[in-house]
Design an enzyme around this catalytic site. Structure first.
Site, mmCIF file in Angstrom:
data_model
loop_
_atom_site.group_PDB
_atom_site.id
_atom_site.type_symbol
_atom_site.label_atom_id
_atom_site.label_comp_id
_atom_site.label_asym_id
_atom_site.label_seq_id
_atom_site.Cartn_x
_atom_site.Cartn_y
_atom_site.Cartn_z
ATOM 1 N N SER B 14 0.989 -1.316 0.023
ATOM 2 C CA SER B 14 0.009 0.023 -0.033
ATOM 3 C C SER B 14 0.834 1.217 0.155
ATOM 4 O O SER B 14 1.666 1.462 0.849
ATOM 5 C CB SER B 14 -0.811 0.057 1.406
ATOM 6 N N ALA B 16 2.955 2.339 -2.328
ATOM 7 C CA ALA B 16 4.107 1.971 -3.099
ATOM 8 C C ALA B 16 4.027 2.617 -4.459
ATOM 9 O O ALA B 16 5.286 2.941 -5.297
ATOM 10 C CB ALA B 16 4.602 0.518 -3.284
ATOM 11 N N GLY B 17 2.960 2.940 -5.008
ATOM 12 C CA GLY B 17 2.903 3.723 -6.164
ATOM 13 C C GLY B 17 2.181 2.804 -7.363
ATOM 14 O O GLY B 17 2.298 3.281 -8.604
ATOM 15 N N SER B 86 -1.799 -7.732 -4.139
ATOM 16 C CA SER B 86 -1.589 -9.170 -4.376
ATOM 17 C C SER B 86 -0.142 -9.632 -3.596
ATOM 18 O O SER B 86 0.779 -10.177 -4.354
ATOM 19 C CB SER B 86 -1.636 -9.333 -5.933
#
Lengths: 179, 179
Positions: B14, B16-17, B86
């Protein structure tokens, strides 16, 4: 074959002919070179509805989810065919309102005939109370008020019903008349 | 623009881009006339993952379901972009194996930087134990072993990361070089 993306939505009781007729249409569309995806009970159970039950809320979630997939396919030029009992009118209409070209097909068959045929033995179990929340027996089914097509599999062959659907698609200019 | 259908799969923690970079790619593809669908956290939560939690089993079901939708879109000529944490490698690989053109992008950022940024205040809560099963803090994240592209948002701008992805798509001949 030139065609737009659209959604062909079969609703009706278990055994009424949704899958049989939708498969005929799918085959014919594919032979004509269309991009087609068929979302029938098996595909839906395996890929989309895991964890959902038979409450109205869960059934509605299931239908919205199938509708979401149909919407994405249709707006990208694919023919999405859904064959799902989809017993509740309101959520079917909600899905229909989101999709530019949505064609509702009511797969009808009198309950007496379904009970009589009972190919999968499900009606017998439902009537004996062994299956709870079985649409048409112990759970509601709200037929469409104005389906684009309605067929009755107790008096028509699957080919005749499929022809009705095909004619309607031509009439709606979703497929070309000479296909 | 000529292009094949393919799936571009962003995985990572979450913040991270994933969304930021995938939106740049989506916009550029659309401007070039491609058919694109972006399945990001919001779309997924609203349309596909209702009722699922954060157990490994539920997370895997979620990923398989997103994968199913990407597969159908891709095989019909659409670019499907998935931006989902994921966290588990095995199910990502399972999805990848089903899709003819699957491009995995690892959106990386060191945890210290994510905690420092903490745009949504989630890491603070996770570190305080107020959010359970938070990927990277109290739940596992298994990075891809051989992603097609890996970017690091602590040292690259989103535009630089998007350019890396774009170059890879050209290299894989999924989009034309002069687009």
């Amino acid at each position: 074959m030139t065609h737009k993306g659209f959604t062909l939505w079969f609703t009706g009781l278990s055994g009424a002919g949704k899958s049989t007729v939708s498969e005929i249409i799918e085959k014919r569309l594919r032979e004509d070179g269309a991009r087609v995806e068929l979302l029938d009970g098996d595909v839906i159970r395996t890929n989309l509805s895991k964890g959902l039950g038979f409450s109205k809320e869960d059934r509605d979630t299931n239908i919205r989810r199938i509708g979401f997939v149909c919407e994405m396919l249709s707006r990208n030029g694919v023919v999405a065919i859904a064959a799902a009992i989809s017993p509740y009118r309101e959520v079917r209409d909600e899905v229909a309102a989101k999709i530019e070209h949505f064609v509702e097909v009511h797969a009808h068959c009198p309950l007496a005939t379904l009970v009589d045929r009972d190919v999968k033995g499900l009606y017998k179990k439902a009537l004996a109370g062994e299956i709870k929340e079985f649409t048409g027996v112990s759970d509601p089914y709200e037929p469409p008020l104005h389906p684009a097509v309605k067929f009755d599999s107790s008096v028509e062959t699957p080919q005749e019903s499929a022809e009705k659907v095909w004619v309607k698609l031509v009439e709606l200019r979703l497929i070309a008349p000479d296909d």
